[in-house]
Design a protein around this motif. Sequence first.
Motif, PDB file in Angstrom:
ATOM      1  N   GLY A 229      41.148  20.249  36.557  1.00 50.33           N
ATOM      2  CA  GLY A 229      40.183  21.453  36.679  1.00 50.33           C
ATOM      3  C   GLY A 229      40.911  22.967  36.750  1.00 50.33           C
ATOM      4  N   PRO A 230      40.386  23.766  36.634  1.00 48.18           N
ATOM      5  CA  PRO A 230      40.907  25.253  37.247  1.00 48.18           C
ATOM      6  C   PRO A 230      41.290  25.167  38.507  1.00 48.18           C
ATOM      7  N   TRP A 231      42.621  25.967  38.473  1.00 51.70           N
ATOM      8  CA  TRP A 231      43.248  26.122  39.693  1.00 51.70           C
ATOM      9  C   TRP A 231      43.554  27.585  40.083  1.00 51.70           C
ATOM     10  N   ARG A 232      43.440  28.584  38.954  1.00 48.42           N
ATOM     11  CA  ARG A 232      43.183  30.012  39.337  1.00 48.42           C
ATOM     12  C   ARG A 232      41.929  30.424  39.260  1.00 48.42           C
ATOM     13  N   PRO A 233      41.670  31.727  39.944  1.00 47.24           N
ATOM     14  CA  PRO A 233      40.280  32.122  39.859  1.00 47.24           C
ATOM     15  C   PRO A 233      39.794  32.367  38.527  1.00 47.24           C
ATOM     16  N   ILE A 234      38.492  32.101  38.772  1.00 47.96           N
ATOM     17  CA  ILE A 234      37.343  32.175  37.375  1.00 47.96           C
ATOM     18  C   ILE A 234      36.735  33.437  37.762  1.00 47.96           C
ATOM     19  N   TYR A 235      36.752  34.451  36.839  1.00 45.75           N
ATOM     20  CA  TYR A 235      35.838  35.646  36.923  1.00 45.75           C
ATOM     21  C   TYR A 235      34.781  35.911  35.902  1.00 45.75           C
ATOM     22  N   LEU A 236      33.848  36.384  36.332  1.00 48.14           N
ATOM     23  CA  LEU A 236      32.575  36.587  35.442  1.00 48.14           C
ATOM     24  C   LEU A 236      32.819  38.069  35.403  1.00 48.14           C
ATOM     25  N   GLU A 237      33.023  38.649  34.286  1.00 46.97           N
ATOM     26  CA  GLU A 237      33.168  40.515  34.222  1.00 46.97           C
ATOM     27  C   GLU A 237      32.212  40.964  33.245  1.00 46.97           C
ATOM     28  N   THR A 238      31.364  42.061  33.514  1.00 44.89           N
ATOM     29  CA  THR A 238      30.892  42.871  32.520  1.00 44.89           C
ATOM     30  C   THR A 238      31.452  44.182  32.250  1.00 44.89           C
ATOM     31  N   PHE A 239      31.184  44.714  31.153  1.00 44.76           N
ATOM     32  CA  PHE A 239      31.838  45.986  30.972  1.00 44.76           C
ATOM     33  C   PHE A 239      31.310  46.551  29.747  1.00 44.76           C
ATOM     34  N   THR A 240      31.673  47.924  29.553  1.00 47.78           N
ATOM     35  CA  THR A 240      31.142  48.681  28.257  1.00 47.78           C
ATOM     36  C   THR A 240      32.377  48.805  27.588  1.00 47.78           C
ATOM     37  N   THR A 241      33.324  49.336  27.860  1.00 45.52           N
ATOM     38  CA  THR A 241      34.613  49.271  27.035  1.00 45.52           C
ATOM     39  C   THR A 241      36.066  49.093  28.316  1.00 45.52           C
ATOM     40  N   ARG A 242      36.597  48.219  27.817  1.00 42.94           N
ATOM     41  CA  ARG A 242      37.763  48.024  28.673  1.00 42.94           C
ATOM     42  C   ARG A 242      39.214  47.876  28.097  1.00 42.94           C
ATOM     43  N   ILE A 243      40.230  47.953  28.851  1.00 39.43           N
ATOM     44  CA  ILE A 243      41.558  47.668  28.350  1.00 39.43           C
ATOM     45  C   ILE A 243      41.754  46.349  28.249  1.00 39.43           C
ATOM     46  N   SER A 244      42.130  45.844  27.084  1.00 36.39           N
ATOM     47  CA  SER A 244      42.333  44.148  26.762  1.00 36.39           C
ATOM     48  C   SER A 244      43.650  44.373  27.080  1.00 36.39           C
ATOM     49  N   ASP A 245      44.849  45.147  26.639  1.00 35.23           N
ATOM     50  CA  ASP A 245      46.131  44.730  27.011  1.00 35.23           C
ATOM     51  C   ASP A 245      46.866  46.300  27.206  1.00 35.23           C
ATOM     52  N   LEU A 246      47.632  46.327  28.024  1.00 34.84           N
ATOM     53  CA  LEU A 246      48.560  47.624  28.322  1.00 34.84           C
ATOM     54  C   LEU A 246      49.801  47.132  28.174  1.00 34.84           C
ATOM     55  N   GLY A 247      50.562  47.350  27.106  1.00 32.43           N
ATOM     56  CA  GLY A 247      51.893  47.175  26.831  1.00 32.43           C
ATOM     57  C   GLY A 247      52.713  48.468  26.755  1.00 32.43           C
TER      58      GLY A 247
END
Length: 699
Positions: free
Chosen positions: A22-40
């Motif tokens: 089973g999951p061992w790190r937190p699970i999140y439910l997020e809502t957004f309009t526009t978000r950063i999927s990767d900052l590199g």
Amino acid sequence: MNVRKAPCHYGWDWGPTLLTAGPWRPIYLETFTTRISDLGFDVEVLDTLDTAIITVSIELEGADVDIVSTLLEISDPSGRKIDQGEIQGCGSCRFIVQNPSLWYPLGYGKQSLYTVTATVGDGLHKVSKRAGLRSVELVQRPIPGHQGLTFFFRVNNIPIYSQGANWIPPDVFLPLMTLQKYRDWLTWAARGNQNMIRVWGGGIYEDDRFYDTCDELGILVWQDFMMGCGAYPYHDYLVQSIKAEAEYNVRRLRHHPCIVLWCGKNEDYMFAELHHLEYDPKDDNPEHWIKSSFPGRYYYEVTLKQMTETLAPRIPYHFSSPYGGTHSNDPTVGDIHSWRVWMADQPRHPYQDYEKLTGRFVSEFGMKSFPCVHTINALVDDPGERHPQSATMDMWHMAPEDQRTMAMYLVDNLRHGSDIEAYGRATQIVQAESTDYSSRAFRRLWRGPGREECAGCLVWQLNDCYPAVSWSLLDSVMRPKLAYYVSRRNYASIIVGATRRVVEEKVNEFTHVDIKRTAYADLWASNLTLDPVDVDLEIGFVTLSGGSRVYDETRAVTLLPNRSTELGRVDFPGSYRDSSAASSLVVHLRLRERCGSQRVLACYTEFPQPLRHHDFSSAKVFIRPLEDGRSWAVGATGGVAKAVELSIATDDDSLADACLFSDNYLDLVPGDDQIITLDVNGLVKIPQGGLALIEKHYS
């Protein structure tokens, strides 16, 4: 269908078989309009070190991705904003930092961290990451007069001798790990002068807090991908799973300056060689590999290589640990796992042979020992089970031959008792001595530019996840074993060493019995600072019993920067020159600063081997408190004291655990008292009469 899971959950030779699900790190439910999927961001530091170029890339998801703008801000290590830019939609922006505050490994400079902040629109989403501005190279080049290639890291143009330990998952139940526990484990590493941690490929990609802490402490990270000791199958589902796993973790971790190597996995080429799988290093056709009995090679040499070169092109990639040369554990190319001591050969090598078992970079080696006796007593409730051969202690040995292997090393080297405290301490002495013989021998071979014959020393292992009999330097509740203090001394910036040698001269070519054997010692020192150091080398020969000095000499020497320096030889004196008589003496060395305070920079006592042949009972250890209330002079009279272990005179484990010794596991020669200080962590209450020390030593 194959499932990707931490390999060690199926059991390893330092931990139990506990198959979590089973999951061992937190699970999140997020809502957004526009978000950063990767900052590199990609950091390039010019060879001149006076300019850094930071290229920041943004990937967005959600509505209005093409029209929304993202504000980028860069702040220096003090928090002052130094530049900003804007990106429309997905894209990149380049910043130039003049005269940057560079990030350096522990012992070489500051761990300066810049902050990059990206804000979408009017605060729709904000992400911040820290960046260390530094360059890194993995240097593999010929060594004049030697076979093979070097294998060392160069950070900000400085060749680094990597010294540290391997890291396993820190708890069998990972959700129990906290930020404080991560910081505590890694602080022990930094306090022990460890500048590198290898995140081993049979565990997990560690929590962000682990890498954040390494960034702050200056601990370099050798990062394995999580594949270890197996023959992985090849099929589309698993290929896609491993690609997704690798991409996620490289994107997540690539901004950390601590990470200086991505490594494909742990010991799979060794596995292929051991089990005679279809593995031909000269075959460079991946289509052949995936149809063979060793198809996992495709992941290491294609999938993971392409992923790291695409997403983190400035970080070196290494196919495996170990890997290189004519076979996977070739000591002349790449890195090696040096396991001929403890587990590989029959009969196994004595730990005194470590100088013969080196390589260009020794990324695994070690010796097992019992946990600290307070840990055993706290966890074993039944007094009848508190003995070395009890059923409970058998369960703490995770490999079937551990008890016999440990007993062999004890019989070969020490006189010891049979109760749990005496036996456990004896195993820790053997581990400490093994650590000394190995780490000194490896470091001696870091000989300077063009002579980097060995460039790394990563002991197996720093930590424990379970109260096992294991190779760890600290047990599962973070109590340091005796080997921790040895590694700490041997990882110091300046050390000195001696190796006892015997020369045989036959009276004639036909005799096998009329042989003259004379003893001498090779002398050397190592200076990892970047400046030459002028010292006086003080050489003494001292009798084990009685502690009489039978010879003294001082030599003025200069230790060249960032390398070891050979300091010549010294013959055993007069009537002690015969090898039998020489076994009654120790070689005692000190490096004293020639100018300024003339303080002692390093010391070392070389003992005749094996220790079980010698009587240390004449030595008497004294402990004298000093006026500051937290320092003691510790010395010996009547003989040379071996393996002096200091502890707090208390039955309160919380008080004992809060007291940090500046040094421990001491070898004491009469007339050379050691000053030991204590730092007390936490909010423990100090007894009204203050703290008192007690000691145990080998006899």
